[in-house]
Motif scaffolding. Structure first.
Motif, PDB file in Angstrom:
ATOM      1  N   ASP A   1      -6.834  50.895   3.366  1.00  0.00           N
ATOM      2  CA  ASP A   1      -7.645  49.960   4.350  1.00  0.00           C
ATOM      3  C   ASP A   1      -8.407  49.244   3.231  1.00  0.00           C
ATOM      4  O   ASP A   1      -8.520  49.237   2.098  1.00  0.00           O
ATOM      5  N   GLU A   2      -9.230  48.097   3.845  1.00  0.00           N
ATOM      6  CA  GLU A   2      -9.986  47.081   3.067  1.00  0.00           C
ATOM      7  C   GLU A   2     -11.180  48.094   2.156  1.00  0.00           C
ATOM      8  O   GLU A   2     -11.437  47.352   1.225  1.00  0.00           O
ATOM      9  N   CYS A   3     -11.475  49.190   2.625  1.00  0.00           N
ATOM     10  CA  CYS A   3     -12.333  49.920   2.040  1.00  0.00           C
ATOM     11  C   CYS A   3     -11.668  50.753   0.881  1.00  0.00           C
ATOM     12  O   CYS A   3     -12.756  51.566  -0.077  1.00  0.00           O
ATOM     13  N   GLY A   4     -10.566  51.065   0.638  1.00  0.00           N
ATOM     14  CA  GLY A   4      -9.946  51.723  -0.221  1.00  0.00           C
ATOM     15  C   GLY A   4      -9.520  53.071   0.169  1.00  0.00           C
ATOM     16  O   GLY A   4      -9.142  54.044  -0.549  1.00  0.00           O
ATOM     17  N   SER A   5      -9.765  53.412   1.383  1.00  0.00           N
ATOM     18  CA  SER A   5      -9.496  54.478   1.897  1.00  0.00           C
ATOM     19  C   SER A   5      -8.051  54.719   2.311  1.00  0.00           C
ATOM     20  O   SER A   5      -7.246  53.561   2.945  1.00  0.00           O
ATOM     21  N   PHE A   6      -7.326  55.759   2.236  1.00  0.00           N
ATOM     22  CA  PHE A   6      -5.918  55.892   2.264  1.00  0.00           C
ATOM     23  C   PHE A   6      -5.712  55.990   3.792  1.00  0.00           C
ATOM     24  O   PHE A   6      -6.313  56.756   4.433  1.00  0.00           O
ATOM     25  N   THR A   7      -4.890  54.965   4.569  1.00  0.00           N
ATOM     26  CA  THR A   7      -4.508  55.453   6.039  1.00  0.00           C
ATOM     27  C   THR A   7      -3.203  55.707   6.243  1.00  0.00           C
ATOM     28  O   THR A   7      -2.806  56.498   7.042  1.00  0.00           O
ATOM     29  N   LYS A   8      -2.136  55.616   5.302  1.00  0.00           N
ATOM     30  CA  LYS A   8      -0.707  55.978   5.189  1.00  0.00           C
ATOM     31  C   LYS A   8      -0.491  56.564   3.906  1.00  0.00           C
ATOM     32  O   LYS A   8      -0.626  55.941   2.982  1.00  0.00           O
ATOM     33  N   VAL A   9       0.160  57.936   3.829  1.00  0.00           N
ATOM     34  CA  VAL A   9       0.613  58.486   2.657  1.00  0.00           C
ATOM     35  C   VAL A   9       2.111  59.192   3.194  1.00  0.00           C
ATOM     36  O   VAL A   9       2.039  60.000   4.010  1.00  0.00           O
TER      37      VAL A   9
ATOM     38  N   ASP B   1      -8.595  61.086  -0.525  1.00  0.00           N
ATOM     39  CA  ASP B   1      -9.679  60.494  -0.448  1.00  0.00           C
ATOM     40  C   ASP B   1     -10.196  60.472  -2.068  1.00  0.00           C
ATOM     41  O   ASP B   1     -11.033  59.450  -2.439  1.00  0.00           O
ATOM     42  N   ALA B   2     -10.029  61.415  -2.872  1.00  0.00           N
ATOM     43  CA  ALA B   2     -10.546  61.439  -4.229  1.00  0.00           C
ATOM     44  C   ALA B   2      -9.847  60.212  -5.179  1.00  0.00           C
ATOM     45  O   ALA B   2     -10.261  59.836  -6.006  1.00  0.00           O
ATOM     46  N   PHE B   3      -8.362  60.256  -4.933  1.00  0.00           N
ATOM     47  CA  PHE B   3      -7.611  59.398  -5.600  1.00  0.00           C
ATOM     48  C   PHE B   3      -8.240  57.984  -5.246  1.00  0.00           C
ATOM     49  O   PHE B   3      -8.157  57.032  -6.008  1.00  0.00           O
ATOM     50  N   ALA B   4      -8.501  57.811  -3.902  1.00  0.00           N
ATOM     51  CA  ALA B   4      -9.195  56.434  -3.603  1.00  0.00           C
ATOM     52  C   ALA B   4     -10.200  55.984  -4.447  1.00  0.00           C
ATOM     53  O   ALA B   4     -10.735  55.054  -4.306  1.00  0.00           O
ATOM     54  N   GLY B   5     -11.065  57.110  -4.999  1.00  0.00           N
ATOM     55  CA  GLY B   5     -12.237  56.703  -5.836  1.00  0.00           C
ATOM     56  C   GLY B   5     -13.405  57.359  -5.030  1.00  0.00           C
ATOM     57  O   GLY B   5     -14.612  57.099  -5.319  1.00  0.00           O
ATOM     58  N   ALA B   6     -13.455  58.181  -3.898  1.00  0.00           N
ATOM     59  CA  ALA B   6     -14.492  58.741  -3.223  1.00  0.00           C
ATOM     60  C   ALA B   6     -15.193  59.758  -4.373  1.00  0.00           C
ATOM     61  O   ALA B   6     -14.595  60.285  -5.232  1.00  0.00           O
ATOM     62  N   ALA B   7     -16.314  59.711  -4.279  1.00  0.00           N
ATOM     63  CA  ALA B   7     -17.416  60.352  -5.152  1.00  0.00           C
ATOM     64  C   ALA B   7     -17.059  61.922  -4.793  1.00  0.00           C
ATOM     65  O   ALA B   7     -17.003  62.678  -3.924  1.00  0.00           O
ATOM     66  N   SER B   8     -16.398  62.546  -5.987  1.00  0.00           N
ATOM     67  CA  SER B   8     -16.019  63.812  -6.239  1.00  0.00           C
ATOM     68  C   SER B   8     -15.801  64.100  -7.476  1.00  0.00           C
ATOM     69  O   SER B   8     -15.126  63.493  -8.301  1.00  0.00           O
TER      70      SER B   8
END
Length: 193
Positions: free
Chosen positions: A95-103, A116-123
């Motif tokens: 989505d526009e925030c970089g969160s995966f919506t479909k994989v 969510d970690a691949f998208a760059g979430a803090a982890s």
């Protein structure tokens, strides 16, 4: 069951005119009547009936065309899915925030991380070993809403082995040209070598 039945009422009673129209008559002629007027009204009613029939025919043709196009679209979508599966290991959308919506596909197993970690979430843990320079370059392309083709990135696993991945993606926009995210495909290069 038909939509337009041409019923012409000929009456000398003024009260019958309204009742006839409420009952479904399409027109009326008062007695005494003029033969030319009656013929003209009959002609007009038959013309309207023919137009209704044509409209009904057009509606059926349109409905058949829509069903045919829908079937073609479904077939095209199935071909696209098949080609995407053949050409890649996984398909993704953000989505526009970089969160995966479909994989789809074994991306989680191949990458060994949470989406969510691949998208760059803090982890801290899942991002260990990723080449930061490559990640920053990829994130810069995404931030600039640029498409990217065959972008290669890598990581070093805890056991010292290296994995390489290749992704392609394009930005998605809605009808108002507002950015709504990215979609793309990816492959693990080691599996292809």
């Amino acid at each position: 069951t038909e939509t337009y039945i041409p019923v012409l009422v000929i009456t000398a009673e003024p009260g019958h005119k309204l009742r006839a129209l409420q009952a479904g008559a399409k027109d009326f002629v008062s007695k005494p009547f003029d033969l030319v007027e009656v013929k003209t009204r009959i002609h007009n009613m038959l013309e309207v009936r023919l137009l209704y029939n044509k409209l009904e025919g057009y509606s059926k043709v349109l409905e058949a065309t829509v069903q045919e196009r829908t079937a073609e679209l479904r077939e095209s979508e199935a071909r696209y899915r098949s080609l995407a599966e053949l050409a890649s290991d996984w398909y993704w959308e953000q989505d526009e925030c970089g969160s995966f919506t479909k994989v789809s596909g074994p991306v989680l197993e191949m990458l060994g991380i949470r989406v969510d970690a691949f998208a760059g979430a803090a982890s801290s843990d899942p991002m260990t070993g990723w080449n930061q320079e490559e990640r920053e370059l990829l994130h810069a392309k995404i931030a600039a809403r640029q498409p990217f083709l065959d972008f290669v990135f890598s990581r070093v696993n805890a056991d010292g082995s290296q994995q390489r991945f290749q992704v392609s993606g394009e930005p998605m926009f809605d009808q108002a040209c507002r950015f709504i995210g990215y979609r793309g495909i990816g492959v693990e290069l080691a599996a292809r070598d």
